[in-house]
Design an enzyme around this catalytic site. Structure first.
Site, short mmCIF file in Angstrom:
data_model
loop_
_atom_site.label_atom_id
_atom_site.label_comp_id
_atom_site.label_asym_id
_atom_site.label_seq_id
_atom_site.Cartn_x
_atom_site.Cartn_y
_atom_site.Cartn_z
N ASP A 1 -2.37 -4.98 0.24
CA ASP A 1 -1.86 -6.26 0.74
C ASP A 1 -2.56 -6.73 2.01
OD1 ASP A 1 -0.69 -4.22 2.22
OD2 ASP A 1 1.37 -4.90 1.92
N GLN B 1 0.82 -1.21 0.00
CA GLN B 1 0.00 0.00 0.00
C GLN B 1 0.85 1.27 0.00
OE1 GLN B 1 -2.96 -1.52 3.29
NE2 GLN B 1 -4.00 0.04 2.09
N HIS B 2 0.19 2.36 -0.36
CA HIS B 2 0.68 3.74 -0.20
C HIS B 2 1.74 4.18 -1.20
CE1 HIS B 2 -1.35 3.14 3.57
NE2 HIS B 2 -0.36 2.44 4.12
#
Length: 472
Positions: free
Chosen positions: A238, A71-72
């Site tokens: 995830d 992520q991110h």
């Protein structure tokens, strides 16, 4: 038989599992490594994905594919669809100052008021991990790259897009085909988890303009098809995919020990924690996923094993050979800074050293107890947000450690179960691919072993919290 593929593009590697869509039986699998670092060009992910697919025997007989990803990560594309600069990953902390600025600005200089704004608006108070803070950093430090960002997406979005046949040279039509899901969008900082919509005013304030953003798909919607005709599911972040893969349902808390440590719960209500400890994410099945993330988990074990000159098997044996409490040693495991609590510039510390307790076994034990204590604080933060933990599912590479299991079963104060070892993120992605294909999530069995409750660790946890509080 109908086959589906689940892909886990993590920080360290790309893994793929191919399973029977009806039963979930594993047919074959493959993997490839990613380069190390907190700044990685997305082309490396694409190369690794091709290698992992080849290692798994290809996708020619696969009916549907889903990509779950770290992520991110900030992926910026120009007007032609080319990557502008290497992606800044979730564990890149250079945007810590930008996060603080975003909070203060939202509160007109009052950080507490700003934190309340972000909790209400996005469900998450900015920390260096979030994409919005990286975009703010980009605007401040690389204004030409910021101005040239025609589209912004996340790692799993970009890989799904590439699997659909898009890439450099795709132009406006290609950018319009970008897609994501609620779980990953909710980790950007410019998406409202509670209202299921982007926050263009937030994004404009961070980057200076509003670029093309991936359309947000529902749990059963498709992002398109591969050139060969396989259906592309929405994909997921995830952690949301891991919840699917581990069979987590409402009332379950997943505690994952991998590169990072995460504690997240499947909930029917969104979280909005102004303290910033709990991120108010969405899950991949239509619910919510309040989450606490730490930067330091199994890498603490790796570093300690390296210091002691042993492999992880011997490290585990050493930790088990020591007594509860590691003879008074307490390790605060903020080796790479920390996200929860938000201490990006922190370092680790070891307390209570004496000549008698300074042994390899106690040091190994202190490393295990420190990491589990850190995750226990994450569980406490979720419970303070109203999460009722019925059961904890212990997953990730670190969960297979007998020492971790012993400490967790005693320290967490809740029933703990360890699902059968597997690639939970890739398995969850495969389950989502099957759902996109059939219109419902298959009830693939997720067998788990219940751990017996152990000793009372209240004193160990209290000692850890006393030393960790020194960072406040």
């Amino acid at each position: 038989m109908v086959f589906v593929a689940g892909i886990d593009s993590s920080t360290q590697s790309c893994k793929i599992v191919i399973r029977d869509a009806e039963t979930g039986a594993l047919v074959r699998q493959g993997r490839a490594t990613h380069p190390d670092g907190t700044e990685v060009h997305p082309d490396h992910w694409w190369t690794a994905l091709q290698k992992a697919v080849a290692d798994a025997g290809g996708l020619d007989d696969v009916a549907a594919v889903s990509v779950a990803g770290q992520q991110h990560g900030m992926v910026c594309l120009d007007a032609d669809g080319a990557v502008i600069r290497p992606a800044l990953l979730w564990n890149d902390t250079r945007s810590a100052g930008a996060a603080a600025d975003l909070i203060k600005t939202a509160g007109d200089g009052d950080a507490a008021a700003g934190a309340r704004f972000w909790a209400r608006a996005a469900g998450t108070v900015p920390v260096a991990s979030l994409t919005v803070t990286k975009l703010r950093w980009l605007a401040e430090h690389e204004p030409e790259n910021a101005a040239g960002a025609a589209a912004v997406c996340l790692p799993h979005d970009w890989l799904t897009w590439r699997l659909a046949g898009y890439g450099p040279g795709s132009g406006a039509e290609g950018l319009a085909a970008l897609a994501t899901d609620r779980s990953d969008a909710s980790g950007t900082g410019y998406y409202s988890t509670a209202e299921d919509r982007y926050l263009p005013e937030v994004l404009s304030a961070a980057l200076g303009h509003v670029p093309v953003l991936p359309r947000v798909l529902g749990p059963l919607e498709a992002a398109g098809r591969t050139p060969a005709g396989a259906l592309l599911a929405a994909g997921a972040g995830d952690n949301a995919a891991a919840a699917l893969g581990a069979g987590a349902g409402l009332g379950d808390v997943v505690m994952s020990l991998g590169t990072s440590g995460t504690v997240f719960a499947v909930s029917d209500t969104p979280a909005a924690d102004a303290s910033g400890l709990v991120a108010g994410f969405a899950d991949a099945a239509g619910h919510y996923l309040p989450l606490v993330c730490t930067l330091n988990s199994t890498r603490v074990f790796d570093a300690t094993a390296g210091l002691l000159g042993v492999d992880l098997v011997e490290f585990n044996h050493l930790a088990l050979s020591a007594e509860q409490g590691a003879g008074g040693l307490t390790l605060v495991p903020y080796f790479d800074g920390e996200r929860t609590p938000n201490l990006p510039d922190a370092t680790g510390s070891l307390h209570g050293i004496t000549r008698a307790n300074y042994t390899p076994a106690n040091l190994a034990r202190a490393a295990v107890e420190g990491v589990v204590c850190s995750l226990a604080d994450g569980l406490a933060a979720l419970q303070e947000q109203g999460v009722e933990a019925r059961r904890i599912l212990l997953v990730g590479g670190g969960a297979q450690s007998a020492a971790v299991q012993e400490v967790a079963a005693s320290l967490l104060g809740t029933a703990v179960a360890v699902p059968h070892p597997g690639e939970y993120v890739a398995d969850g992605a495969a389950r989502q691919a099957a759902a996109a294909l059939t219109g419902h999530f298959p009830a693939w069995a997720a067998a788990a072993v219940d751990l017996p409750e152990g000793k009372d660790y209240a004193g160990v946890l209290a000692r850890y919290r006393r030393f960790a509080s020194l960072y406040a």
